[in-house]
Design a protein around this motif. Sequence first.
Motif, PDB file in Angstrom:
ATOM      1  N   PRO A   1       2.020   4.146  13.015  1.00  0.00           N
ATOM      2  CA  PRO A   1       1.013   4.385  14.056  1.00  0.00           C
ATOM      3  C   PRO A   1       1.288   3.561  15.309  1.00  0.00           C
ATOM      4  O   PRO A   1       1.578   2.365  15.237  1.00  0.00           O
ATOM      5  CB  PRO A   1      -0.302   3.964  13.397  1.00  0.00           C
ATOM      6  CG  PRO A   1      -0.035   4.008  11.932  1.00  0.00           C
ATOM      7  CD  PRO A   1       1.415   3.663  11.763  1.00  0.00           C
ATOM      8  N   ALA A   2       1.205   4.203  16.441  1.00  0.00           N
ATOM      9  CA  ALA A   2       1.505   3.523  17.700  1.00  0.00           C
ATOM     10  C   ALA A   2       0.585   2.336  17.949  1.00  0.00           C
ATOM     11  O   ALA A   2       0.999   1.336  18.533  1.00  0.00           O
ATOM     12  CB  ALA A   2       1.403   4.512  18.856  1.00  0.00           C
ATOM     13  N   HIS A   3      -0.671   2.449  17.515  1.00  0.00           N
ATOM     14  CA  HIS A   3      -1.634   1.386  17.760  1.00  0.00           C
ATOM     15  C   HIS A   3      -1.906   0.559  16.505  1.00  0.00           C
ATOM     16  O   HIS A   3      -2.873  -0.207  16.463  1.00  0.00           O
ATOM     17  CB  HIS A   3      -2.930   1.965  18.313  1.00  0.00           C
ATOM     18  CG  HIS A   3      -2.741   2.689  19.617  1.00  0.00           C
ATOM     19  ND1 HIS A   3      -2.228   2.079  20.746  1.00  0.00           N
ATOM     20  CD2 HIS A   3      -2.979   3.991  19.970  1.00  0.00           C
ATOM     21  CE1 HIS A   3      -2.163   2.955  21.737  1.00  0.00           C
ATOM     22  NE2 HIS A   3      -2.611   4.119  21.287  1.00  0.00           N
ATOM     23  N   GLY A   4      -1.063   0.751  15.476  1.00  0.00           N
ATOM     24  CA  GLY A   4      -1.146  -0.090  14.296  1.00  0.00           C
ATOM     25  C   GLY A   4      -2.300   0.180  13.368  1.00  0.00           C
ATOM     26  O   GLY A   4      -2.589  -0.630  12.486  1.00  0.00           O
ATOM     27  N   ARG A   5      -2.979   1.309  13.544  1.00  0.00           N
ATOM     28  CA  ARG A   5      -4.130   1.625  12.701  1.00  0.00           C
ATOM     29  C   ARG A   5      -3.907   2.973  12.034  1.00  0.00           C
ATOM     30  O   ARG A   5      -3.819   4.003  12.718  1.00  0.00           O
ATOM     31  CB  ARG A   5      -5.426   1.664  13.513  1.00  0.00           C
ATOM     32  CG  ARG A   5      -5.744   0.349  14.231  1.00  0.00           C
ATOM     33  CD  ARG A   5      -7.125   0.418  14.885  1.00  0.00           C
ATOM     34  NE  ARG A   5      -7.232   1.546  15.804  1.00  0.00           N
ATOM     35  CZ  ARG A   5      -6.855   1.507  17.073  1.00  0.00           C
ATOM     36  NH1 ARG A   5      -6.296   0.399  17.565  1.00  0.00           N
ATOM     37  NH2 ARG A   5      -7.006   2.548  17.862  1.00  0.00           N
ATOM     38  N   GLY A   6      -3.786   2.982  10.718  1.00  0.00           N
ATOM     39  CA  GLY A   6      -3.632   4.227   9.989  1.00  0.00           C
ATOM     40  C   GLY A   6      -4.927   4.998   9.931  1.00  0.00           C
ATOM     41  O   GLY A   6      -6.018   4.473  10.176  1.00  0.00           O
ATOM     42  N   GLY A   7      -4.816   6.289   9.612  1.00  0.00           N
ATOM     43  CA  GLY A   7      -5.998   7.129   9.465  1.00  0.00           C
ATOM     44  C   GLY A   7      -6.603   7.608  10.763  1.00  0.00           C
ATOM     45  O   GLY A   7      -7.669   8.230  10.756  1.00  0.00           O
TER      46      GLY A   7
ATOM     47  N   ARG B   1       6.376  16.663  15.252  1.00  0.00           N
ATOM     48  CA  ARG B   1       7.256  15.493  15.217  1.00  0.00           C
ATOM     49  C   ARG B   1       6.467  14.214  15.493  1.00  0.00           C
ATOM     50  O   ARG B   1       6.644  13.187  14.820  1.00  0.00           O
ATOM     51  CB  ARG B   1       8.383  15.642  16.243  1.00  0.00           C
ATOM     52  CG  ARG B   1       9.348  16.793  15.987  1.00  0.00           C
ATOM     53  CD  ARG B   1      10.339  16.471  14.882  1.00  0.00           C
ATOM     54  NE  ARG B   1      11.297  15.453  15.247  1.00  0.00           N
ATOM     55  CZ  ARG B   1      12.483  15.699  15.825  1.00  0.00           C
ATOM     56  NH1 ARG B   1      12.845  16.939  16.124  1.00  0.00           N
ATOM     57  NH2 ARG B   1      13.314  14.716  16.089  1.00  0.00           N
ATOM     58  N   VAL B   2       5.609  14.276  16.502  1.00  0.00           N
ATOM     59  CA  VAL B   2       4.787  13.112  16.828  1.00  0.00           C
ATOM     60  C   VAL B   2       3.868  12.761  15.667  1.00  0.00           C
ATOM     61  O   VAL B   2       3.747  11.583  15.286  1.00  0.00           O
ATOM     62  CB  VAL B   2       3.970  13.360  18.105  1.00  0.00           C
ATOM     63  CG1 VAL B   2       2.945  12.241  18.317  1.00  0.00           C
ATOM     64  CG2 VAL B   2       4.889  13.464  19.321  1.00  0.00           C
ATOM     65  N   ALA B   3       3.215  13.765  15.084  1.00  0.00           N
ATOM     66  CA  ALA B   3       2.268  13.507  14.002  1.00  0.00           C
ATOM     67  C   ALA B   3       2.960  12.876  12.798  1.00  0.00           C
ATOM     68  O   ALA B   3       2.403  11.957  12.164  1.00  0.00           O
ATOM     69  CB  ALA B   3       1.572  14.804  13.605  1.00  0.00           C
ATOM     70  N   ARG B   4       4.166  13.332  12.481  1.00  0.00           N
ATOM     71  CA  ARG B   4       4.891  12.735  11.352  1.00  0.00           C
ATOM     72  C   ARG B   4       5.244  11.277  11.636  1.00  0.00           C
ATOM     73  O   ARG B   4       5.126  10.418  10.767  1.00  0.00           O
ATOM     74  CB  ARG B   4       6.160  13.548  11.050  1.00  0.00           C
ATOM     75  CG  ARG B   4       5.893  14.880  10.378  1.00  0.00           C
ATOM     76  CD  ARG B   4       7.154  15.444   9.745  1.00  0.00           C
ATOM     77  NE  ARG B   4       8.192  15.710  10.710  1.00  0.00           N
ATOM     78  CZ  ARG B   4       8.361  16.891  11.331  1.00  0.00           C
ATOM     79  NH1 ARG B   4       7.524  17.892  11.062  1.00  0.00           N
ATOM     80  NH2 ARG B   4       9.347  17.078  12.180  1.00  0.00           N
ATOM     81  N   HIS B   5       5.664  11.005  12.860  1.00  0.00           N
ATOM     82  CA  HIS B   5       6.011   9.636  13.208  1.00  0.00           C
ATOM     83  C   HIS B   5       4.770   8.738  13.202  1.00  0.00           C
ATOM     84  O   HIS B   5       4.818   7.593  12.726  1.00  0.00           O
ATOM     85  CB  HIS B   5       6.675   9.604  14.577  1.00  0.00           C
ATOM     86  CG  HIS B   5       7.332   8.304  14.905  1.00  0.00           C
ATOM     87  ND1 HIS B   5       6.715   7.336  15.665  1.00  0.00           N
ATOM     88  CD2 HIS B   5       8.547   7.800  14.572  1.00  0.00           C
ATOM     89  CE1 HIS B   5       7.518   6.301  15.803  1.00  0.00           C
ATOM     90  NE2 HIS B   5       8.642   6.550  15.146  1.00  0.00           N
TER      91      HIS B   5
END
Length: 294
Positions: free
Chosen positions: A124-130, A115-119
Amino acid sequence: MTAGPENFRLLAQGVTGHGKTHGQDSHAAFHGPGGAVVLAVADGHGAARHFRSDLGSRWATEEFAVCARHFLARAHGDAAGGRGRQAVGAPAGLPVLRELARDLPRRLVHGWRQRVARHEASSPAHGRGGQPPAFDVYGSTVLGAVLTPELLVCWQLGDGDVTLVWEDGPPHAPLYAGQDLGDETESLCQPEAWPRVRVHWQPLTGGGPPPAVLLSTDGLSKSFADRDGFLSFARGVRDRAAAEGTDRVQDKLADWLGHAATHSGDDTTLVGAIPVPGRATGHEHDRSDEGNGA
């Protein structure tokens, strides 16, 4: 939150900590097949580094509910485990259920991390994808119980309390690990969290009523000056439910927990299953097969 002909009446209430704008606790309480009850509470850590822990606690109770339904489905002969097309067979015996109880923490943690990984993939919590998922941001404890007329199983990761209140005798806290030191606790966000889950397995044998089962976040126990005060409160919940009815206790829970929250300053949540007098078909407790590990 009562139900008609079931063997147990449900209690469920949560209040936000004094002075807080929103809470980090979540809970679930519902009836399952064959007179079973499922209970869960979770407490998001709430500190600055865990700024999405309200989501983490909600997903913790939701994923526990999924795992509990799977456990009960197997207990009642659903070979599909409660998902998809059901193949009904013989109910699982206690040895199979014991293995399922041991495996439930792994399933729970895996489901929560998914669930966390999908969200994180979409927001992204810190605004950085990947980047790897920021599991710490969603940190939460979780406590759960499955109660049937023949069996009680409880699971706990982190702080909080599982309290059993029999008709007679002192309340029993089978997973109590002693007074917490500081604010650190075990958490779903930790690597390999599932082996840290404590498990209590207890067949119910004999001829008397089953226990009341109460699950609460640590905001409740922290509101009392000592452990005896908390256990007296748990005894009072069962005794008041027996004397006045579960509906009346449910009506008062918000006030009781709100009062507790003013002392602890923390979110305070309690869920419970109270046996119905003259109807519950559980049995006199037999501690010969109790244990803090399934």
